[in-house]
Design a protein around this motif. Structure first.
Motif, PDB file in Angstrom:
ATOM      1  N   ILE A  23      32.554  46.443  39.592  1.00 33.41           N
ATOM      2  CA  ILE A  23      32.306  44.735  39.097  1.00 33.41           C
ATOM      3  C   ILE A  23      31.668  43.647  39.780  1.00 33.41           C
ATOM      4  CG2 ILE A  23      34.111  43.347  37.868  1.00 33.41           C
ATOM      5  CD1 ILE A  23      36.185  45.656  37.687  1.00 33.41           C
ATOM      6  N   ALA A  24      31.891  43.393  40.729  1.00 29.53           N
ATOM      7  CA  ALA A  24      31.019  42.373  41.243  1.00 29.53           C
ATOM      8  C   ALA A  24      29.352  42.991  41.353  1.00 29.53           C
ATOM      9  CB  ALA A  24      31.498  42.267  42.847  1.00 29.53           C
TER      10      ALA A  24
ATOM     11  N   SER B  22      40.760  47.938  45.863  1.00 29.16           N
ATOM     12  CA  SER B  22      41.317  48.965  44.808  1.00 29.16           C
ATOM     13  C   SER B  22      42.013  48.802  43.457  1.00 29.16           C
ATOM     14  CB  SER B  22      41.101  49.830  45.052  1.00 29.16           C
ATOM     15  OG  SER B  22      42.882  50.159  45.603  1.00 29.16           O
ATOM     16  N   ASN B  23      42.664  47.467  43.583  1.00 26.32           N
ATOM     17  CA  ASN B  23      43.724  46.951  42.515  1.00 26.32           C
ATOM     18  C   ASN B  23      42.966  46.689  41.163  1.00 26.32           C
ATOM     19  OD1 ASN B  23      45.566  46.144  41.477  1.00 26.32           O
ATOM     20  ND2 ASN B  23      46.756  45.286  42.624  1.00 26.32           N
ATOM     21  N   LEU B  24      42.340  46.372  40.930  1.00 30.62           N
ATOM     22  CA  LEU B  24      41.761  46.150  39.608  1.00 30.62           C
ATOM     23  C   LEU B  24      42.892  45.013  38.646  1.00 30.62           C
ATOM     24  CD1 LEU B  24      40.019  49.246  38.590  1.00 30.62           C
ATOM     25  CD2 LEU B  24      38.989  47.579  40.005  1.00 30.62           C
ATOM     26  N   SER B  25      44.530  45.222  38.748  1.00 33.09           N
ATOM     27  CA  SER B  25      44.864  45.122  37.808  1.00 33.09           C
ATOM     28  C   SER B  25      44.763  42.938  38.347  1.00 33.09           C
ATOM     29  CB  SER B  25      46.103  44.917  37.645  1.00 33.09           C
ATOM     30  OG  SER B  25      46.990  45.121  39.287  1.00 33.09           O
ATOM     31  N   LEU B  26      44.477  42.760  39.489  1.00 31.64           N
ATOM     32  CA  LEU B  26      44.307  41.723  39.854  1.00 31.64           C
ATOM     33  C   LEU B  26      42.914  40.827  39.303  1.00 31.64           C
ATOM     34  CD1 LEU B  26      45.229  41.871  43.546  1.00 31.64           C
ATOM     35  CD2 LEU B  26      46.639  41.343  42.172  1.00 31.64           C
ATOM     36  N   ILE B  27      42.429  41.421  38.555  1.00 29.44           N
ATOM     37  CA  ILE B  27      41.806  40.470  38.057  1.00 29.44           C
ATOM     38  C   ILE B  27      42.312  40.429  36.428  1.00 29.44           C
ATOM     39  CG2 ILE B  27      38.907  40.692  36.961  1.00 29.44           C
ATOM     40  CD1 ILE B  27      37.604  42.319  38.814  1.00 29.44           C
TER      41      ILE B  27
ATOM     42  N   LEU C 204      35.290  46.910  24.784  1.00 27.51           N
ATOM     43  CA  LEU C 204      36.249  45.322  25.732  1.00 27.51           C
ATOM     44  C   LEU C 204      36.418  44.492  25.170  1.00 27.51           C
ATOM     45  CD1 LEU C 204      34.249  46.437  29.726  1.00 27.51           C
ATOM     46  CD2 LEU C 204      36.718  47.211  28.443  1.00 27.51           C
ATOM     47  N   ARG C 205      34.901  44.425  23.962  1.00 24.84           N
ATOM     48  CA  ARG C 205      34.942  43.449  22.680  1.00 24.84           C
ATOM     49  C   ARG C 205      34.866  42.225  23.620  1.00 24.84           C
ATOM     50  NH1 ARG C 205      40.462  45.338  19.105  1.00 24.84           N
ATOM     51  NH2 ARG C 205      40.030  46.986  18.483  1.00 24.84           N
ATOM     52  N   GLY C 206      33.889  42.009  24.685  1.00 26.97           N
ATOM     53  CA  GLY C 206      33.775  41.054  25.077  1.00 26.97           C
ATOM     54  C   GLY C 206      35.363  40.207  26.097  1.00 26.97           C
ATOM     55  N   ARG C 207      35.920  40.721  26.545  1.00 26.01           N
ATOM     56  CA  ARG C 207      36.540  40.915  27.496  1.00 26.01           C
ATOM     57  C   ARG C 207      36.161  39.678  28.317  1.00 26.01           C
ATOM     58  NH1 ARG C 207      41.973  40.311  27.434  1.00 26.01           N
ATOM     59  NH2 ARG C 207      42.455  41.940  25.603  1.00 26.01           N
ATOM     60  N   ALA C 208      35.432  41.011  28.689  1.00 22.26           N
ATOM     61  CA  ALA C 208      34.522  41.101  30.393  1.00 22.26           C
ATOM     62  C   ALA C 208      33.601  39.906  30.286  1.00 22.26           C
ATOM     63  CB  ALA C 208      33.862  42.567  30.851  1.00 22.26           C
TER      64      ALA C 208
ATOM     65  N   VAL D 253      33.229  39.186  36.238  1.00 24.05           N
ATOM     66  CA  VAL D 253      31.835  39.294  37.647  1.00 24.05           C
ATOM     67  C   VAL D 253      33.303  38.584  38.747  1.00 24.05           C
ATOM     68  CG1 VAL D 253      29.932  39.158  38.261  1.00 24.05           C
ATOM     69  CG2 VAL D 253      30.579  40.485  35.991  1.00 24.05           C
ATOM     70  N   GLU D 254      32.956  37.194  38.383  1.00 30.81           N
ATOM     71  CA  GLU D 254      32.923  35.807  39.148  1.00 30.81           C
ATOM     72  C   GLU D 254      34.242  36.440  39.886  1.00 30.81           C
ATOM     73  OE1 GLU D 254      31.503  35.733  35.924  1.00 30.81           O
ATOM     74  OE2 GLU D 254      30.118  35.167  36.376  1.00 30.81           O
ATOM     75  N   GLN D 255      35.235  36.550  38.992  1.00 37.36           N
ATOM     76  CA  GLN D 255      36.278  37.036  38.897  1.00 37.36           C
ATOM     77  C   GLN D 255      36.690  38.251  40.853  1.00 37.36           C
ATOM     78  OE1 GLN D 255      40.258  37.171  36.958  1.00 37.36           O
ATOM     79  NE2 GLN D 255      38.892  37.263  35.574  1.00 37.36           N
ATOM     80  N   ALA D 256      36.000  39.282  40.290  1.00 35.03           N
ATOM     81  CA  ALA D 256      35.265  40.211  41.580  1.00 35.03           C
ATOM     82  C   ALA D 256      35.471  39.696  42.942  1.00 35.03           C
ATOM     83  CB  ALA D 256      34.856  41.250  41.057  1.00 35.03           C
ATOM     84  N   LYS D 257      34.117  39.239  42.866  1.00 29.79           N
ATOM     85  CA  LYS D 257      33.317  38.156  43.913  1.00 29.79           C
ATOM     86  C   LYS D 257      34.266  37.168  44.788  1.00 29.79           C
ATOM     87  CE  LYS D 257      28.106  38.564  42.141  1.00 29.79           C
ATOM     88  NZ  LYS D 257      27.564  37.356  41.344  1.00 29.79           N
TER      89      LYS D 257
END
Length: 224
Positions: A170-171, A143-148, A187-191, A197-201
């Motif tokens: 997110i994954a 649940s710690n989204l800041s690790l992305i 988000l201005r394209g940040r995702a 998505v790759e980071q979450a996986k």
């Protein structure tokens, strides 16, 4: 009796024998799925509302078919930049027939030779790799989204307000989801740029956060 469930970031009012079309779930036609994110249950004149979910209520369903939605065309043009892009997208969908609404902590019965049903919590889709529990077992809090990398306090607050509360959420994003949240949350394209998505996986698979890995590599003096 009917219930309100959450899956794939959307809410559905369901009763026994209803058919719903939802974001793709892993599985084959005939497989049993169990929705654990039940927001409300109404039985006759009595209604029970969760906070946010009802822990002892499970909605069971059977996968009817795996299908795809209609094609959506996304066209973007930048004025005076000689730049334009056209992409098509068809969402992967699953048709599910609701078989029963179980109360009192009961679980759906399995057919002979069938594996345990896929239990979906907090509206997230099944993601290949290690589960949220597995990630937590390795000392990581899903649940710690800041690790992305790229998710700061302001963006994390926006994500949580939109119901995106874990790496699983997110994954499971598709290209259409990324475009939707990019526009709605500005988000201005940040995702896409930061590969959320790759980071979450990667985090769900037990890999260390990219930001920490980069810091460790810099500290060791490795060059790229």
């Amino acid at each position: 009796m009917f219930a309100v469930i959450k899956t794939g970031g959307k809410q559905f009012r369901v009763a026994t024998n209803d058919r719903i079309t939802i974001a793709k779930l892993e599985g084959n036609p005939g497989d049993t799925v169990a929705f654990g994110s039940v927001l409300m249950l109404t039985d006759g004149e009595k209604s029970t509302i969760g906070a946010p979910f009802l822990g002892d209520i499970t909605v069971a369903g059977e996968i009817v078919e795996q299908t795809r939605g209609e094609k959506v065309i996304a066209f973007k043009k930048r004025r005076r930049q000689n730049s334009k892009r056209k992409r098509g997208f068809r969402a992967e969908l699953t048709v599910v027939r609701i078989t029963e609404i179980l109360t009192g902590g009961k679980k759906p019965e399995m057919k002979k030779g069938e594996a345990a049903p896929v239990a979906l919590k907090a509206g997230s889709k099944a993601v290949k790799g290690k589960s949220t529990k597995a990630a937590k077992a390795e000392g990581l809090d899903a649940s710690n989204l800041s690790l992305i990398s790229g998710v700061g306090p302001t963006i994390e607050k926006k994500l949580r307000a939109a119901g995106i509360t874990s790496w699983n959420d997110i994954a499971s994003w598709t290209e259409a989801d990324i475009a939707k949240w990019d526009e709605e949350l500005k988000l201005r394209g940040r995702a896409t740029r930061e590969e959320w998505v790759e980071q979450a996986k990667e985090l769900l698979a037990g890999k260390p956060p990219r930001a920490k890995a980069d810091q460790a590599e810099l500290a060791s003096g490795e060059d790229y």
